[in-house]
Design an enzyme around this catalytic site. Sequence first.
Site, PDB file in Angstrom:
ATOM      1  N   HIS A 156     -28.909 -67.886 -37.314  1.00 24.79           N
ATOM      2  CA  HIS A 156     -27.586 -67.359 -38.104  1.00 24.79           C
ATOM      3  C   HIS A 156     -27.134 -68.632 -39.036  1.00 24.79           C
ATOM      4  CE1 HIS A 156     -26.772 -64.531 -34.285  1.00 24.79           C
ATOM      5  NE2 HIS A 156     -27.761 -64.126 -35.280  1.00 24.79           N
ATOM      6  N   TYR A 157     -27.976 -69.171 -39.638  1.00 24.51           N
ATOM      7  CA  TYR A 157     -27.601 -70.312 -40.426  1.00 24.51           C
ATOM      8  C   TYR A 157     -26.472 -70.144 -41.465  1.00 24.51           C
ATOM      9  CZ  TYR A 157     -31.566 -68.446 -42.717  1.00 24.51           C
ATOM     10  OH  TYR A 157     -32.465 -67.777 -43.051  1.00 24.51           O
TER      11      TYR A 157
END
Length: 585
Positions: free
Chosen positions: A520-521
């Site tokens: 989920h960067y």
Amino acid sequence: MASRKGELFVKILLLLCIFRPSQGREESMRSSKAKHSYLKEASSFSTGAGKEEYDYIIIGGGTAGCPLAATLSHKYRVLVLERGGSPYGNRNISYLQNFHISLANTSPKSPSQSFISTDGVINARARVLGGGTCINAGFYTRASPSYVEEVGWDGKLVNESYPWVEKRIVYWPKVAPWQAALRNGLLEAGVSPFNGYTFDHKYGTKVGGTIFNKKGFRHTAADLLEAGNPKNLRVLLHATVLKIIFNTKGRQPKAIGVRFKDENGDRHEVFLNRREKSEIILSAGALGSPQMLLLSGIGPEEDLKKFNIPVVLHNQYVGKGMSDNPMNSIFIPTKKPVQQSLIQIVGITKIGTFIEASSGFGQSSDSIHCHHGIMSAEIGQLSTVPPKLRTLEAVREYARNKPSIPHEAFQGGFILEKIDGPLSTGYLNLVDTDVDNNPSVTFNYFSHPYDLHRCVYGIRTIEKIVQTRQFAGLSNDDAFSAERLLNMSVTANVNLIPKHTNDTASVEQFCKDTVITIWHYHGGCHVGKVVDRHYRVLGVTRLRVIDGSTYTNSPGTNPQATVMMMGRYMGVKILRERLGRAAGV
Ligand code: FAD
């Protein structure tokens, strides 16, 4: 250096997949071609197929880019340039049971491009039409109303844009046994109330949506293009954008076109038409968008000069504020094989730790002979090679022996915890000017003590869940002590971070040493620093960034719902800005 060595390691570790096309594949590709007439190979551009000028050129046909393109095409001519291929007819994308294969496939044609942050964490980014929705775990859940308010979005339009996505590609899951155990375990451990089946972000435990249908067939953001106007929409596949072209003669640099290469490596240029409001929109994701701004001359002047990139605009914030939500997981071996499941349930705690799970091993014939990447139960087997002894030879030996390992050896699942809104942030830099190569990324996991505190809370909650009746019945040893589980997880987690002897005695050390990613960067083009609140790039005209790179925090427990919603939302906003009521949306 660590990153290069790591990439080599992962290539050998993971390049063990055999892609086996199915018999029905060609047939399904033919029917998909008829249905998706707007999809063309990039080389068709030179034969005149796309030689016109456009109102909108979208760089990246990913999670945000596809709904955005579909929406804009209702009134304007839109060109999407996507570096990857089509998701249609690719079984590794379409079938849940093959989830791990795309991640494990590190060939240049893979829909997933692996990268390793300088922290030593193995990660992946999409390279396919549909972007992250083609390689992700499918869990679908909205952001909270407070998130929407903080970002400054129009709540009414947000509430119209989520359902636009949901009615096309989102389903309710058939809750798998491992997920049901997690649901009950969460409630027994006090993560309550149970909020049932809901897309909403509510404290407690819930069942979320999924982009896999009941048969385990994946729907993706690429399907949202079907909602566009095919006459106005052209999508070029294997079209890798090299740079954005600016006219620098006026008061401010003005984006006018882009240079891209096709699948044969031939270069082309395509331009916006002369209408004042035509725009280039960068939707290349949290690594791709800052990388593209830098390659095009927007970024910290001193960094651009290092690579002889002509400076269009100095902006020290491009590539800054990169965050990845740290994830730590606990591996639980089981008595019997467990049904494969990706994420279906989430526990949302008030402290900002989210708890989810995955289980089982892909039993499909495509899947059985290849390594399944970091989220597979079978890494428990890889872990029989102790971290320090994971030499390339040992890994090759593992690969050679793998087909003879009995299925029963791959029994178990993970319970994982993820930190919301990490306060630890990092940065992204170019390593060269080749757009095909990953930039270097540093996330600085757990450099902020509060992130570590929340990880410890999450692991302690998982320990409680594992001790509940639900899991005691499933695991293959009734007397699993927390320390033993942590110990197994230390060896089962594949990252390149050195391990410590006190990993299981200190949960803080366990968090730091076994941190992995839930992919989920985000960040690199923050609002207020690189773009304004309408996502227009500051200091230049006719250029916006619309994707996960603009987020300071990842929305909801998992971001894809909001990234797709944002594509639709911004498409509608832009149409309304240009046409007012005549926009008709
Ligand atoms: P992307 O979807 O990555 O889109 C960027 C697109 O731009 C890509 O298609 C890329 O090929 C293209 N591109 C990049 N550079 C160029 C260039 N130079 N020229 C042309 N095209 C270019 N989220 C959830 O909500 N639920 C989950 O279960 C979940 N699981 C995940 C599992 C994995 C393995 C991964 C990788 C992600 C997961 N996520 C999940 C996260 C979610 O999928 C991503 O946050 C989201 O897809 C990011 O969307 P984006 O539009 O910012 O970027």
